[in-house]
Design a protein around this motif. Structure first.
Motif, mmCIF file in Angstrom:
data_model
loop_
_atom_site.group_PDB
_atom_site.id
_atom_site.type_symbol
_atom_site.label_atom_id
_atom_site.label_comp_id
_atom_site.label_asym_id
_atom_site.label_seq_id
_atom_site.Cartn_x
_atom_site.Cartn_y
_atom_site.Cartn_z
ATOM 1 N N GLY A 58 104.966 58.784 56.276
ATOM 2 C CA GLY A 58 103.872 58.831 57.233
ATOM 3 C C GLY A 58 103.129 57.522 57.265
ATOM 4 N N PHE A 59 102.257 57.401 58.239
ATOM 5 C CA PHE A 59 101.429 56.211 58.379
ATOM 6 C C PHE A 59 99.987 56.644 58.513
ATOM 7 C CE2 PHE A 59 99.321 52.786 60.657
ATOM 8 C CZ PHE A 59 99.795 51.666 60.003
ATOM 9 N N GLU A 60 99.155 56.104 57.659
ATOM 10 C CA GLU A 60 97.718 56.316 57.741
ATOM 11 C C GLU A 60 97.074 54.955 57.949
ATOM 12 O OE1 GLU A 60 96.736 58.277 54.074
ATOM 13 O OE2 GLU A 60 97.003 60.249 54.971
ATOM 14 N N ARG A 61 95.807 54.965 58.252
ATOM 15 C CA ARG A 61 95.103 53.716 58.477
ATOM 16 C C ARG A 61 95.381 52.747 57.332
ATOM 17 N NH1 ARG A 61 89.034 52.812 57.816
ATOM 18 N NH2 ARG A 61 89.399 54.577 56.462
ATOM 19 N N GLY A 62 95.954 51.630 57.645
ATOM 20 C CA GLY A 62 96.201 50.616 56.623
ATOM 21 C C GLY A 62 97.630 50.531 56.129
ATOM 22 N N GLY A 63 98.452 51.562 56.322
ATOM 23 C CA GLY A 63 99.822 51.427 55.861
ATOM 24 C C GLY A 63 100.586 52.736 55.743
ATOM 25 N N PHE A 64 101.846 52.581 55.333
ATOM 26 C CA PHE A 64 102.762 53.704 55.183
ATOM 27 C C PHE A 64 102.579 54.366 53.826
ATOM 28 C CE2 PHE A 64 104.956 51.187 58.386
ATOM 29 C CZ PHE A 64 105.328 52.166 59.272
ATOM 30 N N PHE A 65 102.964 55.642 53.755
ATOM 31 C CA PHE A 65 103.036 56.347 52.477
ATOM 32 C C PHE A 65 104.348 57.111 52.436
ATOM 33 C CE2 PHE A 65 101.026 59.460 55.248
ATOM 34 C CZ PHE A 65 101.761 60.608 54.982
ATOM 35 N N ILE A 66 104.830 57.367 51.227
ATOM 36 C CA ILE A 66 105.971 58.257 51.002
ATOM 37 C C ILE A 66 105.532 59.274 49.961
ATOM 38 C CG2 ILE A 66 108.301 58.518 50.075
ATOM 39 C CD1 ILE A 66 108.943 55.746 51.107
ATOM 40 N N TRP A 67 105.727 60.544 50.281
ATOM 41 C CA TRP A 67 105.491 61.631 49.353
ATOM 42 C C TRP A 67 106.862 62.238 49.078
ATOM 43 C CZ3 TRP A 67 106.586 66.787 49.259
ATOM 44 C CH2 TRP A 67 105.911 67.564 48.325
ATOM 45 N N SER A 68 107.183 62.497 47.830
ATOM 46 C CA SER A 68 108.499 63.079 47.541
ATOM 47 C C SER A 68 108.382 64.177 46.485
ATOM 48 C CB SER A 68 109.477 62.007 47.070
ATOM 49 O OG SER A 68 109.068 61.448 45.851
ATOM 50 N N LYS A 69 109.392 65.047 46.511
ATOM 51 C CA LYS A 69 109.474 66.125 45.523
ATOM 52 C C LYS A 69 110.937 66.329 45.178
ATOM 53 C CE LYS A 69 108.186 70.903 44.560
ATOM 54 N NZ LYS A 69 107.428 72.070 45.041
ATOM 55 N N ARG A 70 111.222 66.404 43.880
ATOM 56 C CA ARG A 70 112.574 66.687 43.397
ATOM 57 C C ARG A 70 112.539 68.017 42.665
ATOM 58 N NH1 ARG A 70 114.778 63.240 38.613
ATOM 59 N NH2 ARG A 70 113.585 64.791 37.487
ATOM 60 N N LEU A 71 113.452 68.898 43.046
ATOM 61 C CA LEU A 71 113.529 70.201 42.400
ATOM 62 C C LEU A 71 114.336 70.109 41.111
ATOM 63 C CD1 LEU A 71 114.227 72.541 45.438
ATOM 64 C CD2 LEU A 71 112.052 72.117 44.287
ATOM 65 N N GLU A 72 113.858 70.742 40.077
ATOM 66 C CA GLU A 72 114.598 70.822 38.817
ATOM 67 C C GLU A 72 115.576 71.985 38.840
ATOM 68 O OE1 GLU A 72 114.476 68.436 36.537
ATOM 69 O OE2 GLU A 72 113.073 67.428 37.870
ATOM 70 N N GLU A 73 115.268 73.014 39.630
ATOM 71 C CA GLU A 73 116.163 74.154 39.830
ATOM 72 C C GLU A 73 116.071 74.575 41.279
ATOM 73 O OE1 GLU A 73 115.609 77.560 37.370
ATOM 74 O OE2 GLU A 73 115.654 76.417 35.521
ATOM 75 N N GLY A 74 117.163 75.093 41.803
ATOM 76 C CA GLY A 74 117.155 75.622 43.159
ATOM 77 C C GLY A 74 117.355 74.548 44.213
ATOM 78 N N LEU A 75 117.259 74.960 45.463
ATOM 79 C CA LEU A 75 117.499 74.081 46.601
ATOM 80 C C LEU A 75 116.419 74.277 47.655
ATOM 81 C CD1 LEU A 75 121.293 74.907 47.144
ATOM 82 C CD2 LEU A 75 120.351 72.966 45.903
ATOM 83 N N PHE A 76 116.180 73.222 48.417
ATOM 84 C CA PHE A 76 115.356 73.369 49.611
ATOM 85 C C PHE A 76 116.218 74.035 50.670
ATOM 86 C CE2 PHE A 76 113.304 69.622 47.661
ATOM 87 C CZ PHE A 76 112.007 70.107 47.590
ATOM 88 N N ALA A 77 115.598 74.745 51.576
ATOM 89 C CA ALA A 77 116.338 75.392 52.665
ATOM 90 C C ALA A 77 116.984 74.330 53.533
ATOM 91 C CB ALA A 77 115.395 76.252 53.497
ATOM 92 N N SER A 78 118.170 74.622 54.037
ATOM 93 C CA SER A 78 118.828 73.668 54.922
ATOM 94 C C SER A 78 118.248 73.805 56.325
ATOM 95 C CB SER A 78 120.336 73.890 54.942
ATOM 96 O OG SER A 78 120.626 75.201 55.312
ATOM 97 N N PRO A 79 118.124 72.662 57.029
ATOM 98 C CA PRO A 79 117.604 72.733 58.395
ATOM 99 C C PRO A 79 118.542 73.537 59.285
ATOM 100 C CG PRO A 79 117.744 70.459 57.627
ATOM 101 C CD PRO A 79 118.424 71.314 56.615
ATOM 102 N N PRO A 80 118.006 74.325 60.189
ATOM 103 C CA PRO A 80 118.871 75.085 61.087
ATOM 104 C C PRO A 80 119.654 74.145 61.999
ATOM 105 C CG PRO A 80 116.566 75.329 61.698
ATOM 106 C CD PRO A 80 116.600 74.557 60.425
#
Length: 120
Positions: A58-80
């Motif tokens: 994303g971009f907020e005033r002043g610059g870009f940011f990256i937010w991330s999350k890594r799962l230790e177990e399981g999976l994120f849902a797959s996009p339809p």
């Protein structure tokens, strides 16, 4: 998550993403593959092929940011499967994705959108 939700919306890339990409690589994906301006105020969500990592650019005033999350177990849902490079998400759908809830929506219910202004 951060200081609030984006003013421009949230877009989920439907193609798997190489999570070694940083700011420049994800910005290149947004502009080249999705055809959007990465500094337009939207958030762009990417999931890796194994569906164990999610990144939000994303971009907020002043610059870009990256937010991330890594799962230790399981999976994120797959996009339809949609045939599109990206899908629009609501803040509720993004939260559900991050929390491990399948975001597949079979049918959206009608909601009030405010008064309509007659053109003319």
């Amino acid at each position: 998550m951060l200081g609030g939700w984006p003013r421009g919306g949230i877009w989920l890339s439907t193609d798997p993403t190489d999570m070694r990409r940083g700011f420049d690589g994800l910005c290149a994906l947004v502009s080249g593959h999705l055809g959007c301006n990465p500094a337009d105020g939207r958030w762009y969500v990417f999931v890796n092929r194994r569906r164990t990592i999610v990144k939000v650019l994303g971009f907020e005033r002043g610059g870009f940011f990256i937010w991330s999350k890594r799962l230790e177990e399981g999976l994120f849902a797959s996009p339809p499967a949609s045939g599109h490079a990206a899908l629009a998400l609501s803040s509720t759908e993004l939260t559900a994705l991050i929390d491990g809830i399948d975001i597949t929506v079979r049918r959206r219910r009608k909601r009030y959108g405010g008064p309509r202004v007659a053109s003319g």
